[in-house]
Design an enzyme around this catalytic site. Structure first.
Site, short mmCIF file in Angstrom:
data_model
loop_
_atom_site.label_atom_id
_atom_site.label_comp_id
_atom_site.label_asym_id
_atom_site.label_seq_id
_atom_site.Cartn_x
_atom_site.Cartn_y
_atom_site.Cartn_z
N HIS A 111 47.23 51.68 35.66
CA HIS A 111 46.46 50.31 35.78
C HIS A 111 45.15 50.69 35.08
O HIS A 111 44.23 49.65 34.94
CB HIS A 111 46.23 49.83 37.23
CG HIS A 111 45.73 48.47 37.57
ND1 HIS A 111 44.59 48.33 37.91
CD2 HIS A 111 46.20 47.25 37.06
CE1 HIS A 111 44.30 46.96 38.15
NE2 HIS A 111 45.39 46.50 37.52
N LYS A 113 41.99 50.91 32.23
CA LYS A 113 41.65 50.61 31.19
C LYS A 113 40.38 51.23 30.29
O LYS A 113 39.38 51.18 30.57
CB LYS A 113 40.86 48.91 31.35
CG LYS A 113 42.01 47.87 31.84
CD LYS A 113 42.10 48.10 33.16
CE LYS A 113 43.07 47.10 33.51
NZ LYS A 113 43.37 46.84 34.97
N ASP A 118 36.83 60.06 19.17
CA ASP A 118 36.30 61.49 18.67
C ASP A 118 35.69 62.04 19.68
O ASP A 118 35.00 63.01 19.47
CB ASP A 118 35.38 61.01 17.63
CG ASP A 118 36.03 60.51 16.44
OD1 ASP A 118 37.15 60.61 16.20
OD2 ASP A 118 35.30 59.76 15.66
N HIS A 290 38.27 38.81 37.08
CA HIS A 290 39.12 40.06 37.13
C HIS A 290 38.11 41.23 37.43
O HIS A 290 38.48 42.41 37.18
CB HIS A 290 39.77 40.22 35.78
CG HIS A 290 40.77 41.04 35.64
ND1 HIS A 290 40.70 42.46 34.79
CD2 HIS A 290 42.08 41.19 36.31
CE1 HIS A 290 41.86 43.00 35.07
NE2 HIS A 290 42.63 42.04 35.85
N LYS A 292 35.86 44.33 38.98
CA LYS A 292 36.05 45.36 39.98
C LYS A 292 34.71 46.13 39.92
O LYS A 292 34.71 47.32 39.40
CB LYS A 292 37.40 46.31 39.91
CG LYS A 292 38.50 45.31 39.67
CD LYS A 292 39.08 45.39 38.10
CE LYS A 292 40.26 44.82 37.86
NZ LYS A 292 41.12 43.88 38.66
N ASP A 297 22.34 49.31 47.29
CA ASP A 297 20.72 49.53 47.21
C ASP A 297 20.21 49.53 45.97
O ASP A 297 19.15 50.39 45.63
CB ASP A 297 20.56 50.67 47.84
CG ASP A 297 20.66 50.93 49.42
OD1 ASP A 297 21.04 49.47 49.91
OD2 ASP A 297 21.08 51.90 50.10
#
Length: 386
Positions: A111, A113, A118, A290, A292, A297
């Site tokens: 899942h 991304k 380089d 979408h 996450k 603080d």
């Protein structure tokens, strides 16, 4: 995973900022490109990314593209052939050969991304390779990523190259197993302390969940979470409720539109106890969310691919960056608040109590279905008990 200092992290807001930065990095590649994505659509963005990957491969860059075998299973054969003809090495993590089979291993998806170029530049976030447009009347998809430079890129490169080698080995692609030697380790180029936190099914099964638990447990003033699919287990539920009860301001932004129906309604079984403890709940309704991410603080933050739900925390391969930096945390906190002010609706306990009985029953039914499915799979029996 160890902390590293001397990093530069740039917050990228949705695809409008992420894709130009990713494409520029790929176009500047001289040695190697790794790109991992759960979804890959052959739309305008997908074609732009493919064109950049193919140009890189043609000029001698070794390009590795790893997609999830379930999330990207419908990528057209002609599209795949074009990539292969240009020299792009394309593999699918756990490819779907028989879609109607019942196999618990199918739940273990890739899942993440992530991209590294380089061994010097990296990207981590929740943004798949597809356009942000979900409909003419909807705002662009709400999501985040980080552009990474500095010593942290070495951790990212080690993660993606390790997964690539393992996938090559499992699919007998031994000619693709060998990778070019990278140059010297990335040098210090900023002042941000950060680390990679990944989840797999070996050494790092609970790493992302533990990072959340530790940060929430140490929170003194505020916990802000924006997460599209939110169904935490008992430990995280208790941590959030405990924080709210000891006077910490807890703000949670959730998906307001129905995307994954079962999770959408199961999440709502948590609304009453959260609101009763003083948690502020908001539903993002302008489009599909979408994100996450979290800020604690105004110093601790995380951006990545991991939802706070059974799929991400118990079965999938995920990758988040955790950082300690007031400037970056402040920028993310400000952007979340902007989305709350402009596009989110507060959830009030009295409105939920006035809802028809069948609407009040839906969350309980959905939650029981999720628990039943987890029981059948054997995942999360303790974390999702009542």
């Amino acid at each position: 995973m160890p902390w590293s200092s001397g990093n530069q992290l740039v917050l990228l807001r949705s695809g409008t900022q992420y894709f130009p930065s990713l494409l520029a990095a790929i176009n500047g590649a001289r040695q190697e490109v790794f790109l991992e994505s759960y979804l890959y659509q052959p739309d305008k963005i997908g074609r732009q990314v493919a064109a950049a990957l193919m140009r890189a491969a043609r000029r001698g860059v070794q390009v590795q593209l790893l997609l999830d075998g379930f999330g990207a299973r419908y990528l057209p054969k002609a599209f795949r052939k074009s990539l292969a003809k240009a020299g792009v090495r394309l593999l699918f993590f756990r490819p779907e050969y028989f879609s109607l089979t019942i196999n618990l291993q199918r739940l273990r998806r890739m899942h993440r991304k992530v991209a590294t170029i380089d061994g010097k530049v990296g990207f981590v976030g929740g943004i798949n390779i597809l356009e942000d447009h979900d409909g003419p009347d909807l705002a662009l998809r709400y999501d985040y990523a980080l552009r990474v430079e500095g010593p942290l890129v070495a951790q990212l490169r080690a993660m993606v190259s390790g997964q690539w080698r393992h996938t090559c080995w499992s699919q007998l692609k031994m000619e693709w197993h060998k990778l070019p030697r990278t140059g010297p380790p990335p040098v210090t180029c900023g002042n941000i302390k950060a680390k990679l936190v990944k989840r797999d099914n070996l050494r790092y099964r609970r790493a992302i969940e533990t990072a959340y638990l530790n940060a929430i447990g140490n929170a003194k003033q505020e916990v802000v979470i924006a997460n599209a699919y939110f169904l935490p287990g008992v430990s995280l539920q208790h941590a959030l409720l405990s924080a709210a009860r000891r006077g910490v301001k807890v703000v949670i932004v959730l998906q307001g539109r129905i995307d994954q129906m079962l999770l959408h309604y199961a999440t709502r079984v948590l609304y009453q106890p959260m609101l009763k403890a003083g948690v502020e709940l908001y539903e993002y309704t302008a489009g599909f969310m979408h994100a996450k991410v979290a800020v604690i603080d105004n110093e601790w933050l995380t951006v990545g691919s991991s939802n706070i739900d059974p799929f991400s925390l118990l079965t999938a391969r995920e990758a988040n960056i955790v950082a300690l930096d007031k400037t970056l945390a402040g920028a993310l906190r400000t952007d979340i608040q902007s989305h709350i002010d402009q596009f989110a609706t507060p959830v009030h306990a009295h409105l939920m109590e006035r809802a028809p009985w069948w609407r009040r029953a839906l969350p309980w039914i959905a939650y029981q279905l999720v628990r039943g499915l987890l029981g059948l799979t054997g995942y999360g029996k303790q974390e999702y008990r009542e």
